[in-house]
Design a protein around this motif. Structure first.
Motif, PDB file in Angstrom:
ATOM      1  N   LEU A 113       0.837  -1.205   0.000  1.00 20.89           N
ATOM      2  CA  LEU A 113       0.000   0.000   0.000  1.00 20.89           C
ATOM      3  C   LEU A 113       0.867   1.249   0.000  1.00 20.89           C
ATOM      4  O   LEU A 113       0.574   2.231  -0.677  1.00 20.89           O
ATOM      5  N   SER A 115       3.849   1.501  -1.211  1.00 24.39           N
ATOM      6  CA  SER A 115       4.490   1.682  -2.513  1.00 24.39           C
ATOM      7  C   SER A 115       3.479   2.118  -3.558  1.00 24.39           C
ATOM      8  O   SER A 115       3.834   2.733  -4.551  1.00 24.39           O
ATOM      9  N   LYS A 116       2.218   1.821  -3.322  1.00 21.80           N
ATOM     10  CA  LYS A 116       1.176   2.297  -4.239  1.00 21.80           C
ATOM     11  C   LYS A 116       0.800   3.739  -3.915  1.00 21.80           C
ATOM     12  O   LYS A 116       0.004   4.357  -4.600  1.00 21.80           O
ATOM     13  N   ARG A 117       1.345   4.219  -2.812  1.00 30.44           N
ATOM     14  CA  ARG A 117       1.144   5.595  -2.389  1.00 30.44           C
ATOM     15  C   ARG A 117      -0.325   5.964  -2.182  1.00 30.44           C
ATOM     16  O   ARG A 117      -0.812   6.984  -2.687  1.00 30.44           O
TER      17      ARG A 117
ATOM     18  N   LYS B  48      11.208   3.245  -3.158  1.00 30.56           N
ATOM     19  CA  LYS B  48      10.015   2.625  -3.728  1.00 30.56           C
ATOM     20  C   LYS B  48       9.608   3.433  -4.950  1.00 30.56           C
ATOM     21  O   LYS B  48       9.385   4.633  -4.847  1.00 30.56           O
ATOM     22  N   PRO B  49       9.504   2.783  -6.086  1.00 34.94           N
ATOM     23  CA  PRO B  49       9.141   3.525  -7.294  1.00 34.94           C
ATOM     24  C   PRO B  49       7.835   4.294  -7.091  1.00 34.94           C
ATOM     25  O   PRO B  49       6.908   3.779  -6.474  1.00 34.94           O
ATOM     26  N   ASN B  50       7.785   5.476  -7.568  1.00 29.33           N
ATOM     27  CA  ASN B  50       6.571   6.269  -7.479  1.00 29.33           C
ATOM     28  C   ASN B  50       5.527   5.684  -8.413  1.00 29.33           C
ATOM     29  O   ASN B  50       5.602   5.817  -9.631  1.00 29.33           O
ATOM     30  N   ALA B  51       4.529   5.057  -7.791  1.00 26.49           N
ATOM     31  CA  ALA B  51       3.521   4.349  -8.579  1.00 26.49           C
ATOM     32  C   ALA B  51       2.815   5.293  -9.550  1.00 26.49           C
ATOM     33  O   ALA B  51       2.453   4.898 -10.657  1.00 26.49           O
ATOM     34  N   PHE B  52       2.633   6.525  -9.139  1.00 27.13           N
ATOM     35  CA  PHE B  52       1.925   7.473 -10.001  1.00 27.13           C
ATOM     36  C   PHE B  52       2.687   7.674 -11.303  1.00 27.13           C
ATOM     37  O   PHE B  52       2.111   7.671 -12.395  1.00 27.13           O
ATOM     38  N   LEU B  93      -4.065  -5.025  -7.359  1.00 27.66           N
ATOM     39  CA  LEU B  93      -4.844  -4.538  -6.225  1.00 27.66           C
ATOM     40  C   LEU B  93      -6.288  -4.398  -6.670  1.00 27.66           C
ATOM     41  O   LEU B  93      -6.552  -4.199  -7.853  1.00 27.66           O
TER      42      LEU B  93
END
Lengths: 339, 339
Positions: A113, A115-117, B48-52, B93
């Motif tokens: 969660l 990392s999904k921001r 953590k890669p920026n998911a956006f 998700l």
DNA sequence: GATTTTACCGAAAACGTTTTCGATTTTGTA
DNA sequence: TACAAAATCGAAAACGTTTTCGGTAAAATC
């Protein structure tokens, strides 16, 4: 085929992307005429802002995460419903993860969660969770987090709970008040706070009434199932024929016990009184109907989201938030399983 | 405070963002040494890669949407659990929305999911849904969509279902085989396909056995509750004393009926046999235990996600998908509410 | 030693939006 | 008419990533 963008609208209208964006968002520095033009075209083209781009730019996704031990569970699904209903009102979407009562999974999911921001996280702890580092990390990272129902008291964050201890006390006191002299307790697992608190409430009620606390009358279960209730009922009949009252950690188990007592001809409440916990809808359906503690799941979900919402808003405005403990009322619902 | 980015890693290592990105993603054109360096630093910095940003760039979010009529419902929550469990395995998700059996809400939520640009959508229709334009639009937009349980037959998309008609036929046939001569049906609401199919299966079984189909023996409910079962049981006793078998659309209602019959001294299965539908866990707990049709919710959820996953992958590879109808097996679970 | 091949790296564009800030036009005022 | 004020617009940067493509350095081949 490809979704329309601001650029598409800007080009066909011969204006800039900036103006289109501003027009759609109601900025004051765009004339009524162009605003109308833009809005109309946007509607006919069925323009939908690219959420990914918006997220990236605004650094928020209007999405929250929810980690719950078990979905197929009346209380928890009620909580979920409460959360979703409230979230929807505020324009938030909710991603649901199920920890399956596993600490390891819970940790992994929290990380996912993060990392999904998601903008905030709602969590009810797994039974297996005894270490809280993963939660503390979330808070230290400044990500709004609120716990509900199955919480960790030590962790500094907002919590939405009921007073399990008080409720259990009330339940046990009710057994005492209606004449029970020897009261057993079917308790939940060892670790989760609410099972502990309910046990403590039971114990305290006994002691406050000058009754002996007998550990052999406490039956501990790991999985709360109907069958556990049946099994424990049998055990009571075998091992403690003098028991005349039982406070059960959860309705489902209580109903299992009632069914078994019914089968064996044990009269409820004449021979044994039973009080459950959670006010599951079947507890009013069973015969005899079950006296129980009402645990407001839907309400808890709503309150939990509301608190999280406040904290997300506060964070956006760079305001400090002080953790808040929200305690929901529980009431004893008297039915026919007690005198 | 701020999350670390590729840029941060690149700068402290004195290399370019490109190389960092490639190192982390295992591209072949980066030396083992720098790859190791990057990976190590990324780990210590908890990158953590920026998911956006990833979403924006790759045009996918690894997120699917789920619209369900009601969450607080044993069957549906089982489906949800199946979906989530499978989705997690594939790194997806799931965002859950509840239509509350309302067509209007369903439409709005579908739109919301579309604007959030989920990679695919899973849906079980609301009872109120009679128009399917909103679904067709999703499909025409090329967004993978699979329906489950409560579906619209006309809409061209994959579906995961059970054969409600056949299952209902089996249930009714079982009543006939065990000697029932006059069989009532407590049916679900008017619109949803599965309520219709179950009714049709019931009817067909009667006719195939040269029994008269009497519409007055069909009781229709809108809300499936325990109380409806009690009420209908009373009605049967008032209006149709000759009824000796009932096929009930859903276990909860059947259990309500059993409870009422028990109360009134009507013997099950001697006086009246009852078959339910869905194999809710309480149906093995009630006395007498309920004969019912097993409806594999968890399995359905898994299958539904798997199909959606296939279609999402196909879309990514620009391959055509042909809609698939996946039918799950149902079995009659014989218990003590039938002879 | 010259040339080709391979290994490794980085510049730059792109995804679509939001927002700042400066520029231009229009309106109002004297 | 001249000037200030207000209204309206757009250029450009930024968010953080992925990926293409070209470039340089090292290694291999002759």
């Amino acid at each position: 085929m490809k979704p329309v963008t601001l650029k598409d609208i800007a080009e066909t209208l011969g204006i800039s992307i900036t103006t289109v964006s501003k027009a759609l968002k109601g900025y004051p520095d765009v004339s009524k005429k162009t605003r109308a033009l833009v809005k109309e075209l946007a509607k006919t083209l069925n323009y939908k802002p690219n959420a990914f781009a918006v997220n990236l730019r605004t650094e928020e996704s209007k999405t929250i995460g929810l980690i719950i031990p078990e979905i197929v569970h009346h209380f928890f699904s009620s909580v979920i419903k409460g959360i979703i209903s409230q979230a929807e009102k505020k324009g938030y979407l909710v991603i649901i993860l199920q920890s399956n009562e596993s600490y390891e999974l819970e940790k992994k999911q929290l990380d996912l969660l993060l990392s999904k921001r998601v903008d905030g996280i709602l969590i009810s702890l797994a039974n297996g969770t005894a270490d809280f580092k993963h939660l503390v990390e979330v808070i230290e990272q400044g990500k709004p987090l609120v716990m509900f129902d199955k919480i960790a008291k030590i962790v500094k964050c907002s919590k939405v709970i009921i007073d399990d201890r008080k409720a259990a006390y009330t339940a046990t006191q009710h057994l005492i008040d209606t004449g029970c002299k020897r009261i057993a307790h079917f308790r939940g697992p060892l670790l989760p706070q609410n099972a502990i608190d309910r046990f403590l409430g039971y114990k305290k009620a006994l002691l406050d009434n000058n009754m002996v606390y007998d550990p052999s009358l406490v039956y501990l279960f790991e999985d709360m199932t109907f069958e556990v209730g049946e099994m424990f009922a049998k055990k009571i009949m075998d091992e403690h024929t003098d028991v005349d009252g039982i406070f059960v950690n959860t309705d489902l188990v209580a109903i299992g016990a009632i069914t078994e007592f019914n089968r064996q001809g044990v009269k409820i409440p004449e021979d044994i009184s039973i009080v459950g916990f959670s006010n599951w809808f079947m507890s009013s359906a069973i015969t005899p109907s079950l006296t129980t503690i009402n645990q407001p799941g839907f309400e808890m979900g709503k309150k939990a989201f509301k608190q999280l919402y406040k904290e997300m808003k506060a964070k956006k405005n760079k305001k400090e938030v002080i953790p808040k403990i929200i305690e929901l009322e529980t009431v004893l619902v008297k039915r026919n399983s007690t005198k």
